[in-house]
Design an enzyme around this catalytic site. Sequence first.
Site, PDB file in Angstrom:
ATOM      1  CE  LYS A   1      -2.064  -1.813   3.573  1.00  0.00           C
ATOM      2  NZ  LYS A   1      -1.528  -2.908   3.642  1.00  0.00           N
TER       3      LYS A   1
ATOM      4  CD  GLU B   1       3.243 -32.009  11.082  1.00  0.00           C
ATOM      5  OE1 GLU B   1       2.395 -31.727   9.723  1.00  0.00           O
ATOM      6  OE2 GLU B   1       2.796 -31.409  12.107  1.00  0.00           O
TER       7      GLU B   1
HETATM    8  P1  ADP Z   1       1.928  -2.138   3.179  1.00  0.00           P
HETATM    9  O1  ADP Z   1       2.009  -0.431   3.528  1.00  0.00           O
HETATM   10  O2  ADP Z   1       1.090  -2.620   2.571  1.00  0.00           O
HETATM   11  O3  ADP Z   1       2.364  -2.508   4.432  1.00  0.00           O
HETATM   12  P2  ADP Z   1       4.651  -1.648   2.440  1.00  0.00           P
HETATM   13  O4  ADP Z   1       4.114  -0.158   0.769  1.00  0.00           O
HETATM   14  O5  ADP Z   1       5.122  -0.881   3.153  1.00  0.00           O
HETATM   15  O6  ADP Z   1       3.527  -2.323   2.079  1.00  0.00           O
HETATM   16  O7  ADP Z   1       5.433  -2.801   1.526  1.00  0.00           O
HETATM   17  C1  ADP Z   1       7.057  -3.065   2.092  1.00  0.00           C
HETATM   18  C2  ADP Z   1       7.650  -3.754   1.219  1.00  0.00           C
HETATM   19  O8  ADP Z   1       7.164  -4.766   0.185  1.00  0.00           O
HETATM   20  C3  ADP Z   1       7.543  -2.843   0.048  1.00  0.00           C
HETATM   21  O9  ADP Z   1       8.670  -2.035   0.111  1.00  0.00           O
HETATM   22  C4  ADP Z   1       8.370  -3.578  -0.780  1.00  0.00           C
HETATM   23  O10 ADP Z   1       9.717  -3.520  -1.193  1.00  0.00           O
HETATM   24  C5  ADP Z   1       7.579  -4.956  -1.492  1.00  0.00           C
HETATM   25  N1  ADP Z   1       6.133  -4.981  -2.122  1.00  0.00           N
HETATM   26  C6  ADP Z   1       4.806  -5.010  -1.622  1.00  0.00           C
HETATM   27  N2  ADP Z   1       4.326  -5.514  -2.566  1.00  0.00           N
HETATM   28  C7  ADP Z   1       4.987  -5.231  -3.421  1.00  0.00           C
HETATM   29  C8  ADP Z   1       4.534  -5.409  -5.085  1.00  0.00           C
HETATM   30  N3  ADP Z   1       3.906  -5.515  -5.104  1.00  0.00           N
HETATM   31  N4  ADP Z   1       5.175  -4.843  -5.957  1.00  0.00           N
HETATM   32  C9  ADP Z   1       6.625  -5.110  -5.561  1.00  0.00           C
HETATM   33  N5  ADP Z   1       7.592  -4.624  -4.442  1.00  0.00           N
HETATM   34  C10 ADP Z   1       6.277  -4.716  -3.099  1.00  0.00           C
HETATM   35 ZN    ZN Z   2      -1.550 -30.280  12.753  1.00  0.00          ZN
END
Ligand code: ADP
Ligand code: ZN
Length: 640
Positions: free
Chosen positions: A239, A457
Site C-alpha cells: 500500500k 504430519e
Molecule cells: P504496506 O504499506 O501495505 O504494509 P509496503 O508498501 O510498506 O506494505 O510494502 C513493503 C515492501 O514490500 C515494499 O517496500 C516492497 O519492497 C515490497 N512489496 C510489497 N508489495 C509489492 C509489490 N506489489 N511489488 C513489489 N514490491 C512489493
Molecule cells: Zn497438526
Amino acid sequence: MKNKKNNPKQANFNQYWIFGTIAIIFLLLNIFSSSGNIGSVSTTPSKFFEFAANGDIEKIDIINKREVLVYLSRDARIKDEHKSSNSNSIFSVASRNPNYKFEFGDLQNFENNLSKINENLNPKIEISYVTKQNIWGDILISMLPFIVIIAIWIFIMRRMSGGATGGGGQIFSIGKSKAKLFDANSKVKVTFEDVAGLEGAKEEVQEIVDFLKNPKKYTALGGKIPKGALLIGSPGTGKTLLAKAVAGEAKVPFFSLSGSDFVEMFVGVGASRVRDLFKKAKEKSPSIIFIDEIDAIGRARGKSNFTGSNDERENTLNQLLTEMDGFGTNTNVIVIAATNRADVLDKALMRAGRFDRQIYVDLPDVRERKKIFEVHLKPLKKSSNVDVDFLSKQTPGFSGADIANVCNEAALIAARKNKKSVGKQDFLDAVDRIVGGLEKKNKIITEEEKKAVAFHEAGHATVSWMLEHAAPLVKVTIVPRGRSLGAAWYLPEERLIVRPEQMLDEMCATLGGRAAEKVIFNKISTGALSDLEKVTKQARAMVTVYGLNDKVGNLTYYDSSNGNEYGFTKPYSEQTAETIDKEISSIIEKQYQRAIRILKKNKKKLIQLAEVLLTKEVIFKDNLEEIFGKRPFDKDLETK
Ligand code: ADP
Ligand code: ZN
C-alpha cells in the site's frame, strides 16, 4: 510564491537570538552595577597608612567590612605620586570615584590603626560604613530554582515530542506534524514499474495520477477532483509502495506519516498536527498526503468509550474530517490512507467527498507473486537453477513484503555460506525460515516425540490427499522450527466464495493430525492445539457467521457496523447459545470421525509416509505421489 514565514527552522533560530540577548544583557548589567569602584587603583594597607599620615586622604568608605575605597583630598590629587590613580577619571563625571581600593585583614585591627593616625590629623579622615549588595547576583541566585525547573521541563518536553524534527526547540514544534516530506529535493523515485502485480489497484490510482497531472481536464467539465482514496489490504501488500508510486508518477511532493504519529499524550496536539499537515501540503500543492494505519485515529467514534481516553483521538479525527471538507476542489491535495481494518473505520470517513474511493490491495496470487519475485530478484546475483515459477508456487499466502524479505534472506544465507551466487536451496531455506522461524536442529526431542510428530504430519498429508476440496499439499516437514515441531504446507486455492463442503474437507484435513495419532498409537496428545483452535473457529464461523448450519438456520450474528464486538450482551438467547455450542461440537466430531475412517482405510500408506518422513525429515508433493499415486483432483495446481 512560497511563504517562508512558517519555516520552523527559522523560528528556532529566533528563539536562540532571544535567549542570547537576554543572557548578554544580564552580563552587562552585572558588570556595571557591581562595581562603583571601576578605575580605582589597588593598593595595600601599609601604603594607605603612609598616605593617611601625610594627610592626603579626605574620606574612606568601608564596604561590607572587607574592602576600603579611598578618596584623596583635593590637594593630594594633583601630587605626582597619585597621578596614576587619577588617570581614569572618565567614570567620575557625575559622582566622584574613589582613587584607591584595598582589602584589609581584620577590621578591628584596621580601625585601631586608623584611629591612631586620625588623632593627629586635621581635618580628620571621614569614615563611613557602607553595605553594598550585588543586586543582580542576588536575583540570579533567587531565580536559580526556576531556571532549574524550566530546564527540566524543556528536557521532558523534548523527550515527549520524540526527536522527530531533530535539533533543539522541539517544545515549540510539538503541535507540528511529523510527516516525512519527499519533494523535489528528496524525490520519490518509485514508479508503477516498481509495483508488481496489483493491476486493478494500479488502474484505479492511475486516475489519481491523471488528476494531479492535469486537473484542468477534469474541472473544465465541472467534475470534482477526488479528495481521498483509501487503500485496504493486509500488511505488506504494497500500500505504501503504491501511494509512493502515485506521487512518483505524478511528480508531486509526498507527505508520508502514520496515523499513530498524530497521537500524543497532550490534548489538542493531534488536531493541531492535522492542521499543520494540511497547511504544509497546501503550500506545496499539488501534493499527496499519505496516512498509513489510519485506523489509529479513524476508528469508529463513540464506541467502547468507557475510559474517556478516546476523546483526544476523536478530536483528531474530527479535525481530519474538517480539513478534508474544508479544502476546495482546486487545492489539489489528495489524501491517500491505508488500513488493513476497513471494518473498524468510522463511517464518516468513507462519505462522499472524503475517502470515497476504496481500493482493495489483496495478497498476490501465484502470477502476481511471480512478478513481485522478478522485481526483487533483479538486484540479486542468482545462479541459473533459480526458477521464478517454482518460487512463486512455493510461497502461497506470502505478501509482497514477505517476498522482498525472502529474496533478501536468501542473499544473506548464500553469503553466510560464502557462495558466489544465490541458489535455489538458499531461497527454499529463506522461505522455510520466514514461514516457520529459525530452524532448531538442536531442539531436544525424543525419538518417541519425533515419531508422534511424523505420524501427526503424515496424517494431515494423507487426509488432505484423499479429499477433493482440501488444499493441495506442497511440503511436509518434521524439522522443529520456532515453536512448532513440524508442519504441513498447502497451496490454498484462492477462492472468493467458499462452499460448506470445502470448509468441511479442510476441517477434516486439519483434524487428520490428531486422528493419525489416535489410529496409530491409540493415544492423543497436546500437539494438536493449533489444529483444534483452527477448526473450532471455522466451525463457529459456519454456524454463527455464514449461516451454513441447518439447525441455527440462515442467519448471522455478525454485525459489520460493530466490528464484531458484542460488548456485554450476546445477540441470541440462552437456548440458541446451547444449540450453537452443540452444532459446533457435532460438526467437529463428524469431521474427526471422517478423518479416522480415511486413515484406517489407508493405514499402510500412512505408515509408509511417516517412515519416509522420519528418514528424510522434509518431503514434497513428489514423494507423496510415489506412495499414493497421482492425486485425482489435482487440476488447478497444474494449470496455474
Ligand atoms: P504496506 O504499506 O501495505 O504494509 P509496503 O508498501 O510498506 O506494505 O510494502 C513493503 C515492501 O514490500 C515494499 O517496500 C516492497 O519492497 C515490497 N512489496 C510489497 N508489495 C509489492 C509489490 N506489489 N511489488 C513489489 N514490491 C512489493
Ligand atoms: Zn497438526
